[in-house]
Design a protein around this motif. Sequence first.
Motif, PDB file in Angstrom:
ATOM      1  N   LYS A 178     -15.055  -7.206 -16.678  1.00  0.00           N
ATOM      2  CA  LYS A 178     -14.068  -6.291 -16.257  1.00  0.00           C
ATOM      3  C   LYS A 178     -14.421  -5.494 -15.261  1.00  0.00           C
ATOM      4  O   LYS A 178     -15.055  -5.645 -14.301  1.00  0.00           O
ATOM      5  CB  LYS A 178     -13.773  -4.577 -17.289  1.00  0.00           C
ATOM      6  CG  LYS A 178     -13.751  -5.304 -18.669  1.00  0.00           C
ATOM      7  CD  LYS A 178     -13.624  -4.269 -19.607  1.00  0.00           C
ATOM      8  CE  LYS A 178     -13.208  -4.535 -21.081  1.00  0.00           C
ATOM      9  NZ  LYS A 178     -13.577  -3.290 -21.772  1.00  0.00           N
ATOM     10  N   LYS A 179     -12.770  -4.472 -14.634  1.00  0.00           N
ATOM     11  CA  LYS A 179     -13.137  -4.284 -13.038  1.00  0.00           C
ATOM     12  C   LYS A 179     -13.634  -2.909 -12.964  1.00  0.00           C
ATOM     13  O   LYS A 179     -12.820  -2.484 -14.300  1.00  0.00           O
ATOM     14  CB  LYS A 179     -12.083  -4.389 -12.456  1.00  0.00           C
ATOM     15  CG  LYS A 179     -12.357  -6.423 -11.890  1.00  0.00           C
ATOM     16  CD  LYS A 179     -11.015  -6.172 -11.172  1.00  0.00           C
ATOM     17  CE  LYS A 179     -10.834  -7.727 -10.087  1.00  0.00           C
ATOM     18  NZ  LYS A 179      -9.295  -8.269  -9.399  1.00  0.00           N
ATOM     19  N   TYR A 180     -14.407  -2.336 -12.301  1.00  0.00           N
ATOM     20  CA  TYR A 180     -14.584  -0.413 -12.558  1.00  0.00           C
ATOM     21  C   TYR A 180     -14.431   0.251 -11.324  1.00  0.00           C
ATOM     22  O   TYR A 180     -14.846  -0.060 -10.227  1.00  0.00           O
ATOM     23  CB  TYR A 180     -16.339  -0.627 -13.158  1.00  0.00           C
ATOM     24  CG  TYR A 180     -16.123  -0.960 -14.651  1.00  0.00           C
ATOM     25  CD1 TYR A 180     -16.435  -0.049 -16.118  1.00  0.00           C
ATOM     26  CD2 TYR A 180     -16.642  -2.206 -15.057  1.00  0.00           C
ATOM     27  CE1 TYR A 180     -15.698  -0.481 -17.122  1.00  0.00           C
ATOM     28  CE2 TYR A 180     -16.481  -2.786 -16.000  1.00  0.00           C
ATOM     29  CZ  TYR A 180     -16.729  -2.539 -17.093  1.00  0.00           C
ATOM     30  OH  TYR A 180     -16.896  -2.730 -18.044  1.00  0.00           O
TER      31      TYR A 180
END
Length: 208
Positions: A178-180
Amino acid sequence: WFSADYRFIYLTSKNDIWKYDVMTGRSVRITEGAATNYTFRIIVPLKGGGVSKMKWHRNPILQTDCLVLLMTDSSELKQGLALWKDKRLSVISPPRIQSITYLRVGEQALSYVVQNANTQPKLIVYSFNKNTQKTMYDSGQEINHAHFPRTELREWTDSRGEKTYTTVVLPSDYSPEKKYPAIIRVYENEAKLYTEFEFPTLRNPTGF
């Protein structure tokens, strides 16, 4: 440092400790076979209380041949403990990214507190006779770590070819897939803070 009978002198260099025999003129490298690129410091036994701990001696004397050595790498991020006993060096706590403090050495055992960003302070006692260690107190045994952030150390080589590092604080449910969003704190390299546990409290100046 001198032995109690002044026969031996303990000499330190950048990465080693030597035991020099005044009578024979021979020296023994007591840190032989230990981890490379680490500095060693002799931990002096504390006896008595009050002013006796602060007494100054013209010739510093070690009252025992059982030496406790604090191991530290050049970045001061990795620390470990070693024990010189019966002409043999044993690593009690392997060097890793952690903080070792409150070292106390007695006749039968030694105690110390160990922690890092992901592990709360623990009081460890090592028995000289049994060559075993035990956690006597865990300050975080009642804390639920399920929702705690995780801190990791990231190392890389910059454009000038110099090795550097920083710490990254990840959410408890972090997934590399995932990207945060990221908050970058531009101040100075505070990677050394990775060696200390920060308890969850709103009183922390930089938040939690």
